[in-house]
Design a protein around this motif. Structure first.
Motif, PDB file in Angstrom:
ATOM      1  N   ILE A  98       7.717   9.093   2.332  1.00 56.76           N
ATOM      2  CA  ILE A  98       7.237   7.876   2.998  1.00 56.76           C
ATOM      3  C   ILE A  98       8.139   6.703   2.632  1.00 56.76           C
ATOM      4  O   ILE A  98       8.454   6.494   1.454  1.00 56.76           O
ATOM      5  CB  ILE A  98       5.793   7.573   2.548  1.00 56.76           C
ATOM      6  CG1 ILE A  98       4.847   8.617   3.117  1.00 56.76           C
ATOM      7  CG2 ILE A  98       5.377   6.172   2.968  1.00 56.76           C
ATOM      8  CD1 ILE A  98       3.428   8.456   2.634  1.00 56.76           C
ATOM      9  N   ARG A 118       3.955   2.270   4.013  1.00 56.38           N
ATOM     10  CA  ARG A 118       2.642   2.627   4.546  1.00 56.38           C
ATOM     11  C   ARG A 118       1.819   1.366   4.756  1.00 56.38           C
ATOM     12  O   ARG A 118       2.094   0.326   4.133  1.00 56.38           O
ATOM     13  CB  ARG A 118       1.901   3.586   3.617  1.00 56.38           C
ATOM     14  CG  ARG A 118       1.487   2.983   2.297  1.00 56.38           C
ATOM     15  CD  ARG A 118       0.577   3.945   1.532  1.00 56.38           C
ATOM     16  NE  ARG A 118       0.230   3.405   0.215  1.00 56.38           N
ATOM     17  CZ  ARG A 118      -0.706   3.918  -0.566  1.00 56.38           C
ATOM     18  NH1 ARG A 118      -1.377   4.980  -0.189  1.00 56.38           N
ATOM     19  NH2 ARG A 118      -0.976   3.382  -1.744  1.00 56.38           N
ATOM     20  N   GLU A 135      -2.130   8.981   9.366  1.00 58.60           N
ATOM     21  CA  GLU A 135      -2.241  10.179   8.520  1.00 58.60           C
ATOM     22  C   GLU A 135      -3.668  10.424   8.077  1.00 58.60           C
ATOM     23  O   GLU A 135      -4.071  11.558   7.889  1.00 58.60           O
ATOM     24  CB  GLU A 135      -1.413   9.991   7.250  1.00 58.60           C
ATOM     25  CG  GLU A 135       0.023  10.053   7.482  1.00 58.60           C
ATOM     26  CD  GLU A 135       0.707  10.910   6.447  1.00 58.60           C
ATOM     27  OE1 GLU A 135       1.753  11.435   6.794  1.00 58.60           O
ATOM     28  OE2 GLU A 135       0.229  11.052   5.315  1.00 58.60           O
ATOM     29  N   VAL A 174       1.763   5.628   8.213  1.00 57.74           N
ATOM     30  CA  VAL A 174       2.982   5.727   7.402  1.00 57.74           C
ATOM     31  C   VAL A 174       4.214   5.776   8.293  1.00 57.74           C
ATOM     32  O   VAL A 174       4.141   6.095   9.480  1.00 57.74           O
ATOM     33  CB  VAL A 174       2.975   6.994   6.511  1.00 57.74           C
ATOM     34  CG1 VAL A 174       1.748   7.036   5.626  1.00 57.74           C
ATOM     35  CG2 VAL A 174       3.088   8.250   7.337  1.00 57.74           C
ATOM     36  N   PRO A 176       8.489   7.125   7.751  1.00 59.38           N
ATOM     37  CA  PRO A 176       9.508   7.614   6.821  1.00 59.38           C
ATOM     38  C   PRO A 176      10.540   6.539   6.523  1.00 59.38           C
ATOM     39  O   PRO A 176      10.597   5.517   7.221  1.00 59.38           O
ATOM     40  CB  PRO A 176      10.153   8.790   7.559  1.00 59.38           C
ATOM     41  CG  PRO A 176       9.672   8.731   8.953  1.00 59.38           C
ATOM     42  CD  PRO A 176       8.562   7.744   9.062  1.00 59.38           C
TER      43      PRO A 176
END
Ligand code: MLT
Ligand code: ZN
Length: 489
Positions: free
Chosen positions: A221, A224, A253, A290, A292
């Motif tokens: 991650i 978030r 998520e 979230v 990446p």
């Protein structure tokens, strides 16, 4: 099945060595009770093999002698799934010494772990390579990979990443005759007939011992956004989920339902917690979005999504955590519900699922039916709404002690499970069957399911040595009485 002979014990002691074999009460005691304190068993010895070969040796010997084996990882089962019976004939088979992370490969997005690796250790190892193993749960500090595979564990990220079934690329396991099934290679395509890997996932150690697993990783991650949202009822929460799914580019998520009564218990019993919203809402949702690394953070989009949800009348109030510390505070409120409930007093716990779209109605109507039939009780319905999986716990009436669970627990559970079955759902969405629910599975599982479970068990484990008394209902129903006589708590 038979108790181990002194010859068998001596042979195991010699092969496994002092670190791999113990009969000392102090070594065994902590592992003979489940962590909820509901089950107390006995064992003739604890085996702690250091390799797959040692596991296979022990299983072969026990298969020949008909001696029962109870595999155990972190001992965090919610359903007595890793506790031996009281006969003292079984051998505990601890996988905790097999705790090597064999590889973490950022290119193939795979990690290979021995069964005794603790989930939190895998999280850390993956993060060190810029990757993430996207399954987490409250017991991550002690739950092991072997146990998570064997119970098809879920948790709070199933909405996006699925349960263990979707995250396992392959496994190695020792079957009940001592042969080793080598299915560790992460093959995308493999049509050699029955899928043994999937059969062993969720088999609760009744068809063999998982010794290692190849696990799928995703990018770590980068950022978030965690929001606490007040809603009017579970139906509004479900509409909010659909709204966010349509507006958030697959970033959501977690979507966890928290009723006001559960939040109040946490605020009352867990030091250092505080209300997340200015005005308490009847129902709450914890959302985590979230992104990446190297992708834009999810917060602006979540902010917009919540704004449009508010304008559409789907939510009463919402706040997005302003810092990581506040995000952790929100998660603590959610993750402390079971603990707060335990401190508050007796309750009968359930772990149920119905089709996600039907769950809002089930929570309201099922809750009303249980409260009407058992006056003074209160439903605490919380958890994984987006998965159609709710922990549907029934609090004892005011002033009732633990004896209420003993006298009423079975009747309460039967009603809840009857309602779930009538709604086409499952009496065990994530915690498994273990020994706690085996009688209920026998009662409600249906002839085809129970017949197939028994036939598979008989075919692979004809002497019934692997984790006896768990998951598979006995042919003679009186054998399941142990489970019936201990109501869930
Ligand atoms: C959770 O989701 O918090 C656990 O699975 C529920 C429980 O402890 O019953
Ligand atoms: Zn849960």
């Amino acid at each position: 099945m038979a108790a181990p002979s002194s010859y068998l014990l001596a042979t195991l002691a010699e092969r496994l060595g002092p670190k791999g074999f113990t009969r000392g009460a102090a070594d065994l005691d902590p592992w003979l009770t489940d962590w909820r304190g509901r089950w107390q068993g006995e064992a003739a010895a604890m085996l702690s093999p250091a390799s797959t070969e040692e596991v296979a040796f022990a299983v072969r010997l026990c298969a020949d002698a008909g001696v029962p084996l109870v595999p155990q990882g972190g001992n965090t089962s919610m359903v007595g799934g890793a506790t031996p019976d009281e006969s003292g004939e079984a051998l505990l088979l601890s996988l905790r010494r097999m705790n090597r992370i064999l590889s973490v490969d950022a290119e193939t997005n795979l990690a290979v772990c021995e069964a005794g690796v603790i989930l939190a250790a895998l999280h850390e190892a993956a993060l060190a390579e810029g990757r993430r193993f996207p399954l987490t749960l409250g017991a991550k500090g002690s739950a092991t990979i072997g146990g998570l595979v064997s119970t098809n564990a879920g948790g709070t990220q199933v909405l996006r990443h699925g349960t263990m079934r979707r995250l396992v690329a392959g496994i190695e396991a020792v079957l009940p005759d001592g042969t080793v099934f080598d299915g560790l290679a992460a093959l995308k395509k493999d049509n050699r007939g029955y899928d043994l890997t999937q059969l062993l996932i969720g088999a609760e150690g009744t068809l063999g011992v998982v010794t290692a697993a190849s696990l799928k990783l995703v990018p770590a991650i980068g950022a978030r956004a965690v929001a606490w949202i007040g809603v009017a009822d579970p139906a509004a929460a479900m509409k909010l989920l659909r709204h966010l799914e349509a507006t958030q580019r697959e970033a959501i998520e977690s979507f966890e339902l928290v009723p006001r009564n559960a939040l109040d218990l946490v605020l009352a019993h867990v030091p250092g917690t505080r209300p997340p919203l200015a005005e308490p809402a009847p129902w709450n949702v914890l959302v985590e979005a979230v992104a990446p690394m190297a992708m834009p953070g999810p917060e602006p989009l979540l902010y917009d999504g919540l704004g449009s949800a508010h304008a559409a009348g789907l939510i009463l109030d919402a706040t997005i955590a302003a810092s990581e510390a506040q995000a952790e505070e929100f998660w603590r409120l959610r993750d402390s519900i079971s603990e707060a409930e335990r401190r508050d007093g007796p309750a009968v716990k359930h772990d149920i699922s119905v089709a996600a779209a039907d769950m809002p109605r089930f929570v309201v109507e099922g809750g009303a039916a249980v409260e009407a039939r058992f006056p003074g009780t209160g439903i605490i319905a919380f958890g994984h709404l987006g998965d159609g999986n709710i922990h549907f716990n029934v609090r004892a009436p005011e002033g009732a002690g633990p004896e209420w669970v003993e006298s009423e627990g079975i009747a309460v559970s039967r009603l809840v499970h009857d309602l779930v079955t009538a709604a086409g759902g499952s009496i065990s969405a994530e915690h498994g069957i273990g020994q706690m629910k085996v009688a209920e599975l026998a009662r409600l599982g249906g002839a085809a399911r129970i017949g197939a479970l028994r036939a598979i068990k008989q075919a692979l484990d004809p002497r019934g040595i692997m984790n006896p008394g768990k998951l598979v209902p006995a042919l003679d129903a009186s054998q399941d009485r142990l489970a019936e006589s201990r109501p869930p708590q």
